[in-house]
Design a protein around this motif. Structure first.
Motif, PDB file in Angstrom:
ATOM      1  N   ALA A 186      11.084  -4.207  11.610  1.00 53.93           N
ATOM      2  CA  ALA A 186      11.097  -3.113  12.589  1.00 53.93           C
ATOM      3  C   ALA A 186      12.431  -2.373  12.545  1.00 53.93           C
ATOM      4  O   ALA A 186      12.469  -1.141  12.653  1.00 53.93           O
ATOM      5  CB  ALA A 186      10.836  -3.656  13.990  1.00 53.93           C
ATOM      6  N   LEU A 187      13.513  -3.106  12.369  1.00 52.91           N
ATOM      7  CA  LEU A 187      14.838  -2.491  12.276  1.00 52.91           C
ATOM      8  C   LEU A 187      14.933  -1.609  11.029  1.00 52.91           C
ATOM      9  O   LEU A 187      15.421  -0.483  11.094  1.00 52.91           O
ATOM     10  CB  LEU A 187      15.914  -3.591  12.232  1.00 52.91           C
ATOM     11  CG  LEU A 187      17.360  -3.185  12.382  1.00 52.91           C
ATOM     12  CD1 LEU A 187      17.596  -2.591  13.763  1.00 52.91           C
ATOM     13  CD2 LEU A 187      18.249  -4.410  12.193  1.00 52.91           C
ATOM     14  N   THR A 194      12.646   1.477  11.529  1.00 49.56           N
ATOM     15  CA  THR A 194      13.264   2.391  12.493  1.00 49.56           C
ATOM     16  C   THR A 194      14.395   3.174  11.842  1.00 49.56           C
ATOM     17  O   THR A 194      14.519   4.387  12.041  1.00 49.56           O
ATOM     18  CB  THR A 194      13.790   1.615  13.718  1.00 49.56           C
ATOM     19  OG1 THR A 194      12.706   0.921  14.328  1.00 49.56           O
ATOM     20  CG2 THR A 194      14.433   2.547  14.723  1.00 49.56           C
ATOM     21  N   LEU A 227      12.885   5.750   9.409  1.00 45.74           N
ATOM     22  CA  LEU A 227      12.245   6.838  10.149  1.00 45.74           C
ATOM     23  C   LEU A 227      13.277   7.752  10.804  1.00 45.74           C
ATOM     24  O   LEU A 227      13.109   8.974  10.817  1.00 45.74           O
ATOM     25  CB  LEU A 227      11.287   6.275  11.202  1.00 45.74           C
ATOM     26  CG  LEU A 227      10.001   5.657  10.667  1.00 45.74           C
ATOM     27  CD1 LEU A 227       9.196   5.045  11.805  1.00 45.74           C
ATOM     28  CD2 LEU A 227       9.172   6.682   9.918  1.00 45.74           C
ATOM     29  N   LEU A 228      14.345   7.172  11.338  1.00 50.16           N
ATOM     30  CA  LEU A 228      15.394   7.978  11.960  1.00 50.16           C
ATOM     31  C   LEU A 228      16.080   8.871  10.926  1.00 50.16           C
ATOM     32  O   LEU A 228      16.308  10.057  11.171  1.00 50.16           O
ATOM     33  CB  LEU A 228      16.423   7.079  12.660  1.00 50.16           C
ATOM     34  CG  LEU A 228      17.550   7.780  13.403  1.00 50.16           C
ATOM     35  CD1 LEU A 228      16.999   8.677  14.500  1.00 50.16           C
ATOM     36  CD2 LEU A 228      18.508   6.749  13.994  1.00 50.16           C
ATOM     37  N   GLY A 266      20.563   5.873  11.186  1.00 47.57           N
ATOM     38  CA  GLY A 266      19.365   5.344  10.538  1.00 47.57           C
ATOM     39  C   GLY A 266      19.685   4.560   9.284  1.00 47.57           C
ATOM     40  O   GLY A 266      19.123   3.491   9.039  1.00 47.57           O
ATOM     41  N   LEU A 291      21.047   1.164  10.291  1.00 45.18           N
ATOM     42  CA  LEU A 291      19.985   0.241  10.705  1.00 45.18           C
ATOM     43  C   LEU A 291      19.242  -0.317   9.497  1.00 45.18           C
ATOM     44  O   LEU A 291      18.963  -1.516   9.427  1.00 45.18           O
ATOM     45  CB  LEU A 291      19.000   0.955  11.633  1.00 45.18           C
ATOM     46  CG  LEU A 291      19.503   1.342  13.013  1.00 45.18           C
ATOM     47  CD1 LEU A 291      18.467   2.183  13.739  1.00 45.18           C
ATOM     48  CD2 LEU A 291      19.859   0.111  13.828  1.00 45.18           C
ATOM     49  N   SER A 292      18.938   0.539   8.539  1.00 43.72           N
ATOM     50  CA  SER A 292      18.223   0.083   7.338  1.00 43.72           C
ATOM     51  C   SER A 292      19.056  -0.901   6.527  1.00 43.72           C
ATOM     52  O   SER A 292      18.556  -1.921   6.060  1.00 43.72           O
ATOM     53  CB  SER A 292      17.848   1.273   6.461  1.00 43.72           C
ATOM     54  OG  SER A 292      16.921   2.095   7.106  1.00 43.72           O
TER      55      SER A 292
END
Length: 138
Positions: free
Chosen positions: A12-13, A16, A19-20, A52, A55-56
């Motif tokens: 999910a991280l 997210t 996507l961001l 983003g 996070l990835s």
């Protein structure tokens, strides 16, 4: 936390983050162009892309062996690289305040015509002139 719950959280991280980054890239062309202060400086989009990407990368660092996390992190990295390229190009454009508005008098300049003969804008004083700048090789 169980192993499967941890894996879902990391996926999910990663998703997210990707996507961001992608949303920030797309919104720069769809939303930011409508607001002059955002159009002239894409710093808000750059911050979103960097977040983003962070996070990835964080999700990928936690789960190095998962191919899904690696591919999602790679897609976020590609979106960030593309936006970075666009951001650098857009920073070289003149700001909206420096641009000549439609109907205003253009600054004096001289350019060569198709045969190399210099043509000045002042040569057309008193006439309406349409300026078309293109990058062509013909």
């Amino acid at each position: 936390m169980s192993f499967s719950a941890r894996g879902r959280r990391e996926r999910a991280l990663a998703v997210t983050g990707a996507l961001l980054s992608t949303a920030a890239l797309i919104s720069y062309f769809t939303l930011s162009v409508k607001v002059p202060s955002l159009r002239d400086s894409g710093w808000l989009n750059l911050l979103a892309v960097a977040t983003g990407l962070g996070l990835s990368v964080a999700a990928f660092a936690r789960r190095r062996s998962a191919l899904a996390s690696a591919s999602v992190a790679l897609s976020g990295l590609l979106a960030a690289a593309l936006f970075g390229f666009v951001f650098l190009l857009s920073e070289q454009l003149p700001s909206q305040a420096e641009a000549v508005a439609v109907g205003e008098t253009a600054p004096a300049f001289e350019l060569p015509d198709h045969s190399g003969k210099p043509v000045a804008l002042s040569d057309f004083a008193g006439s309406r002139v349409v300026l078309v700048f293109y990058r062509g090789f013909w």
